[in-house]
Design a protein around this motif. Structure first.
Motif, PDB file in Angstrom:
ATOM      1  N   LEU A 143       0.881  -1.140   0.199  1.00 46.25           N
ATOM      2  CA  LEU A 143       0.050  -0.042   0.119  1.00 46.25           C
ATOM      3  C   LEU A 143       0.693   1.314   0.009  1.00 46.25           C
ATOM      4  O   LEU A 143       2.000   1.288   0.416  1.00 46.25           O
ATOM      5  CB  LEU A 143      -0.935   0.094   1.168  1.00 46.25           C
ATOM      6  CG  LEU A 143      -2.095  -0.999   1.316  1.00 46.25           C
ATOM      7  CD1 LEU A 143      -3.060  -0.983   2.453  1.00 46.25           C
ATOM      8  CD2 LEU A 143      -2.753  -1.229   0.162  1.00 46.25           C
ATOM      9  N   ARG A 144       0.292   2.496  -0.440  1.00 49.30           N
ATOM     10  CA  ARG A 144       1.365   3.624  -0.759  1.00 49.30           C
ATOM     11  C   ARG A 144       1.626   4.292   0.637  1.00 49.30           C
ATOM     12  O   ARG A 144       0.576   4.593   1.177  1.00 49.30           O
ATOM     13  CB  ARG A 144       0.398   4.200  -1.790  1.00 49.30           C
ATOM     14  CG  ARG A 144       0.317   3.690  -3.199  1.00 49.30           C
ATOM     15  CD  ARG A 144       0.103   4.657  -4.206  1.00 49.30           C
ATOM     16  NE  ARG A 144      -0.748   6.127  -3.898  1.00 49.30           N
ATOM     17  CZ  ARG A 144      -0.833   6.892  -4.616  1.00 49.30           C
ATOM     18  NH1 ARG A 144      -0.165   7.135  -5.860  1.00 49.30           N
ATOM     19  NH2 ARG A 144      -1.542   7.864  -4.386  1.00 49.30           N
ATOM     20  N   ASP A 197      -0.798   7.775   0.739  1.00 52.01           N
ATOM     21  CA  ASP A 197      -2.076   7.792   0.871  1.00 52.01           C
ATOM     22  C   ASP A 197      -2.415   8.618   2.119  1.00 52.01           C
ATOM     23  O   ASP A 197      -3.576   9.314   2.036  1.00 52.01           O
ATOM     24  CB  ASP A 197      -2.769   6.364   0.542  1.00 52.01           C
ATOM     25  CG  ASP A 197      -2.651   5.979  -0.842  1.00 52.01           C
ATOM     26  OD1 ASP A 197      -2.253   6.822  -1.670  1.00 52.01           O
ATOM     27  OD2 ASP A 197      -2.970   4.807  -1.337  1.00 52.01           O
ATOM     28  N   PRO A 198      -2.041   8.179   3.352  1.00 50.32           N
ATOM     29  CA  PRO A 198      -2.601   8.723   4.496  1.00 50.32           C
ATOM     30  C   PRO A 198      -2.786  10.434   4.403  1.00 50.32           C
ATOM     31  O   PRO A 198      -3.761  11.001   4.628  1.00 50.32           O
ATOM     32  CB  PRO A 198      -1.541   8.462   5.567  1.00 50.32           C
ATOM     33  CG  PRO A 198      -1.118   7.122   5.012  1.00 50.32           C
ATOM     34  CD  PRO A 198      -0.891   7.311   3.584  1.00 50.32           C
ATOM     35  N   LEU A 243      -3.078  12.179   1.467  1.00 49.47           N
ATOM     36  CA  LEU A 243      -3.976  12.402   0.356  1.00 49.47           C
ATOM     37  C   LEU A 243      -5.355  12.179   0.682  1.00 49.47           C
ATOM     38  O   LEU A 243      -6.446  12.705   0.086  1.00 49.47           O
ATOM     39  CB  LEU A 243      -3.462  11.712  -0.782  1.00 49.47           C
ATOM     40  CG  LEU A 243      -2.130  12.213  -1.433  1.00 49.47           C
ATOM     41  CD1 LEU A 243      -1.795  11.480  -2.573  1.00 49.47           C
ATOM     42  CD2 LEU A 243      -2.048  13.601  -1.636  1.00 49.47           C
ATOM     43  N   ILE A 244      -5.848  11.054   1.405  1.00 47.30           N
ATOM     44  CA  ILE A 244      -6.989  10.684   1.755  1.00 47.30           C
ATOM     45  C   ILE A 244      -7.753  11.490   2.904  1.00 47.30           C
ATOM     46  O   ILE A 244      -8.955  11.253   3.582  1.00 47.30           O
ATOM     47  CB  ILE A 244      -7.491   9.091   2.113  1.00 47.30           C
ATOM     48  CG1 ILE A 244      -6.590   8.588   3.305  1.00 47.30           C
ATOM     49  CG2 ILE A 244      -6.945   8.403   0.909  1.00 47.30           C
ATOM     50  CD1 ILE A 244      -6.519   7.493   3.603  1.00 47.30           C
TER      51      ILE A 244
END
Lengths: 770, 163
Positions: free
Chosen positions: A9-10, A13-14, A16-17
């Motif tokens: 997992l990227r 992301d934390p 960006l979401i």
């Protein structure tokens, strides 16, 4: 366990979401002002006068500039000498959307109000909004220095007249490769702050060092005190590599008024001011025998450069013609190209940049050969493929030395998913039933040139060099920071680079950070474009990590009083092979690497810090086989994609999740070009698709699901074996979709339909056949 | 002309003197500094600016701040759970790679959240239909659909407060 190849997992992301991403428009430094453009509403006109008095009088307005304010300045970098675009139009405008004036005000509402108050008096000139209009005898000339509208013409070296005359069969197509607007969801945004300590420009850009070097050269200021930062960037697709007046004007105005100046493009501006892509017309002829074997190919590309040609735009037909033969062994290939200016938005890179155009034409020709000879399209492909034992394979172009691939293997893999015989039966059945939707099956065996690149390749497009930088810096606690000159904008590079480094260094993935996008922090870099971030930049991370690891082993060996050759690593601990009781943790090796007294003889502090400017000997050649199945509504002409089968060969996969994402995204843009998107102009040069109401970027409801597969022929030009995958889908999808539509309608004598294949085009064909 | 508007944003009362024409998205981004809500177009097609207005998805570029006096707004900054865990939709986007550049993502997450409130178990077709007002240029949408399905299948997701 190796992380390369794992579905990780990227790291991105934390933020960006949760809304914690940081895009340029999110920055609001103290005193920040807003710049707004007045853009030309005329495609071609003389500017008689510009009245700025009312705008200047509006409270909150800090500056209003026209070309008169910057008369001494050179034109925007990146263009061709004498044909380049002024930062603001001087005396004449050449496309709708060209900047005529700018306003800076204390906020964006006031700036927009002021822009409305500026009166530009135009004297319209005749405009040429298409290639045929621009090349017609007596056409109005855009740039007097050219004397006509053709910028450059490269003729055939040998037009292959004998080969065509002697061939049992020949066929030709005129193909329009539709002009597209790249349309990242974040438009162009920049924020300049030019104070006493220098110029900082935050920009939504794919190659920050490229911009930093150029902007410093342009203003004649040192690069050390010129900083460009590309923070989170909301998509690029090639459109954010170009120098546009916005960057230079915000900088100048910041210096002038002594405050930060931000420019946030609106979507309507973006559609006419952000450079377009594709916009080619092809005249293609193919000679073949009765069994569908190709004997000769001839292609002339006419590239619409828009109003102001630039280096990238001029390179597009070079790439298209280099890849003209696709994945086929063709004994004789003749190429020719022409660059033409029109009164339209300038054209440059858009995902694939020149290669989707090549693949579209050769794959359409293959289906045309099938149609002419009666040999199945799959079989025509098989009969002409370059076999696996032919690599390295020299093509007609010195640029394209194919080094790997398995075109037949990809097609075999594809056909495992596609029930081709059943589909063909179903197609026949439906043709007999007037109530049934028509069915079409389209194939594309595509190949592209990517992984830019070998020395000289990006220099040709105006870049400093073609390597990519990577710096690995071990911290005293044994964590690692990686700095990369590649500047991602959605690719997930932070994650893939950490995967590569974790494997090489033996450091936990969670203790590796990747930094990018800031020229004050990152070593001189090149950027993310041309599917190069893994094939070149990722290889650099591997090389630098490997060098650091070798030195770490030497330090560990010194601490363990052993030989470096006997050191192995597991769970962030260095061991002497065969004696698991003796170990030293990475954290201790890292800590001591900074302490001269702890180091082996001859080693200096800083040994766990490595900077690499990674070169590669060749381009990479991603390839694949796609199949599209469409249904056509006989009443409306609407095309519906039933299934999209995708087999990719991108060499080694670093992260299958991210590769899948790149394939999907590229295919979505390819389907969009094939069915929906077209940047249209009326004959007077007025764009008819300048908002998202008219320019059809597809939504979730407009696109199908994807069935993916993979083969792997490793890239021999890097040790990772990775080829790149960013552009793949945009290269493979358009011909698969259009071949499917033409196949569905082939019983009506249809040989070709230009993109986008809209319902009205199909409906007209169906009506004409009644 | 300025108007006083009082809006509850992510559970907090806010009140400002604003120009009548101030768009909600600019109120959020520039007055409150909540920059997670993005702007991607000027014709209300792209949905990057989607927020929840009293629980329903709206495009904050087509709402005036002064028009929603006394209303409740939830932005991406307020999407996580009370204990700080990602919401099931946020976690779904992460698990299923439902984002690349991340620019459309806040709007996608808010639109998906509204969908699942109304229809906790949507089919693929229902998801695609519900999100047709939100454009993504990176993903090709399949992984966004998967992300929403993940959230539908894990409605009680919690990371125990870990962010």
């Amino acid at each position: 366990m190796s992380l390369v190849g794992a579905r990780v997992l990227r790291k991105e992301d934390p933020n960006l979401i949760t809304g914690n991403g940081q895009y340029v428009d999110d920055l609001q430094p103290a005193g920040c002002t807003s710049m707004v453009f007045v853009r030309s509403t005329e495609a071609h006109a003389k500017i008689r006068s510009i009245d700025t008095a009312e705008a200047l009088a509006l409270p909150g307005v800090l500056a209003v500039w026209t070309s008169a304010n910057i008369a001494q300045l050179a034109n925007c970098p990146g263009g061709l000498p004498g044909l380049d675009q002024p930062l603001l139009a001087k005396d004449i405008v050449r496309f709708v959307g060209e900047g005529v004036a700018v306003v800076v005000a204390t906020d964006r509402y006031i700036a927009a109000d002021a822009a409305e108050l500026i009166i530009v008096d135009y004297e319209p000139l005749p405009a040429v909004a298409s290639l045929s209009a621009a090349m017609a005898p007596g056409a109005v000339v855009l740039h007097e220095v050219l004397g006509g509208n053709t910028v450059h013409f490269q003729d055939f070296e040998n037009p292959l007249n004998e080969a065509f005359a002697a061939a049992p069969r020949t066929a030709s197509l005129h193909i329009v490769n539709n002009r597209c607007a790249p349309s990242p969801i974040e438009p162009n945004v920049c924020l300049a702050d030019w104070g006493r300590s220098g110029l900082t420009l935050w920009a939504a850009f794919q190659a920050p060092h490229h911009l930093r070097n150029t902007i410093a050269q342009y203003f004649g200021i040192p690069q050390d005190s010129t900083r460009v930062v590309a923070p989170d960037v909301g998509g690029g697709f090639g459109a954010k590599i170009n120098f546009v007046p916005e960057f230079f004007l915000t900088a100048l105005l910041s210096k002038e008024i002594g405050k930060p100046v931000k420019y946030t493009q609106t979507r309507s501006e973006c559609l006419v001011a952000m450079l377009h892509g594709r916009a080619q017309e092809h005249d293609a002829s193919v000679a073949f025998d009765n069994d569908g074997r190709i004997l000769a190919l001839k292609l002339t590309v006419t590239q619409d450069q828009g109003a102001y040609p630039n280096g990238t735009g001029m390179g597009l037909p070079v790439l298209t013609t280099a890849m003209a033969a696709g994945c086929y062994r063709i004994p004789a290939v003749a190429i020719s190209w022409r660059n033409v200016v029109t009164n339209t938005t300038p054209v440059a890179a858009y995902r694939g940049a020149g290669r989707p155009e090549a693949s579209f034409t050769i794959e359409r020709l293959i289906d045309l050969i099938a149609d002419e000879t009666g040999v199945d399209p799959v079989e025509v492909r098989r009969r002409n493929f370059i076999p696996v034992d032919a690599f390295p394979y020299a093509t007609h172009s010195p640029l394209a030395m194919y080094d790997s691939g398995n075109f037949a293997g990809a097609l075999d893999e594809l056909l495992k998913h596609v029930n081709y015989d059943e589909l063909k039966k179903e197609q026949e059945k439906r043709r007999q039933d007037p109530a049934a939707k028509l069915l079409g099956i389209g194939f594309a065996s595509w190949l592209e040139i990517a992984g830019f690149g070998p020395p000289g390749s990006l220099e040709a497009f105006g870049h400093l060099a073609s390597w990519e930088s990577a710096q690995v810096r071990i911290q005293p606690d044994g964590s690692a920071i990686i700095f990369t000159g590649a500047s991602p904008h959605g690719q997930g590079t932070v994650t893939t680079y950490a995967q590569i480094a974790a494997d090489e260094l033996g450091i936990d993935f969670d203790r590796i950070s990747v930094k990018h996008g800031d020229t004050a922090v990152v070593p001189q870099g090149i950027g993310t474009m041309g599917s190069r971030a893994v094939a070149v930049g990722g290889e650099g991370v591997k090389t630098a990590s490997g060098r650091v690891y070798e030195n770490a082993k030497r330090i560990a060996a010194h601490l363990l009083e052993a030989s470096a050759e006997d050191i192995i690593i597991e769970d962030e601990k260095f061991f002497v092979k065969g004696t698991p009781a003796r170990s030293v943790p990475w954290s201790e090796v890292a800590w001591k690497s900074f302490q001269p007294l702890e180091l082996p003889g001859g080693m200096e502090p800083g040994a766990l810090d490595s900077t690499v400017f990674q070169q590669v000997p060749n381009f990479s050649f991603p390839s694949g086989a796609y199949c599209c199945v469409v249904e056509i509504d006989r009443e409306t002409g609407g095309v519906n994609i039933v299934n999209m089968y995708l087999v990719d060969d991108c060499g080694t996969v670093i992260n299958p999740l991210l590769v899948e994402g790149q394939v999907h995204g590229g295919v979505a843009q390819g389907i969009a070009q094939a069915l929906y998107e077209h940047m249209l102009y009326d004959p007077s040069g007025v764009p008819r698709t300048s908002t998202f109401m008219d320019y059809l970027v597809p939504a979730a409801s407009d696109l199908p699901g994807y069935i993916t597969g993979r083969i792997n022929t490793p890239n021999p030009s890097n040790t990772l074996g990775a080829k790149g995958v960013g552009e793949s889908g945009s290269v493979g999808a358009p011909p698969a979709v259009v071949n499917a539509v033409v196949d569905a309608l082939s019983h009506l004598g249809v040989k070709h339909i230009d993109m986008p294949v809209t319902p009205i085009k199909v409906w007209n064909i169906l009506e004409g056949a009644k | 002309m300025t108007i006083r508007t009082s809006i509850t944003v992510n559970g907090k009362d806010t009140s400002r003197e604003v120009e009548a024409r101030t768009l909600l998205v600019h109120y959020l981004r520039e007055e409150l500094g909540l920059t997670g809500t993005h702007v991607g177009c000027d014709t209300s097609n792209c949905g990057a600016c989607t927020v929840l207005l009293d629980g329903e998805a709206v495009k904050s570029c087509t709402v005036f701040a002064a028009q929603i006096h006394d209303c409740n707004i939830t932005t991406i900054e307020g999407a996580a759970q009370a204990d700080g865990s990602f919401s099931p939709v946020q976690e779904g986007f992460r698990q299923e790679h439902g984002l690349q550049c991340g620019y459309c993502t806040p709007g996608m997450i808010m639109a998906s959240t509204a969908l699942l409130t109304e229809n906790p178990n949507p089919t693929e077709e229902e998801i695609r239909h519900a999100l047709e007002g939100n454009l993504c240029r990176c993903t090709g949408y399949e992984m966004i659909v998967n992300a929403v399905r993940w959230a539908a299948e894990n409605p009680n997701f919690t990371s125990g407060g870990a962010k």
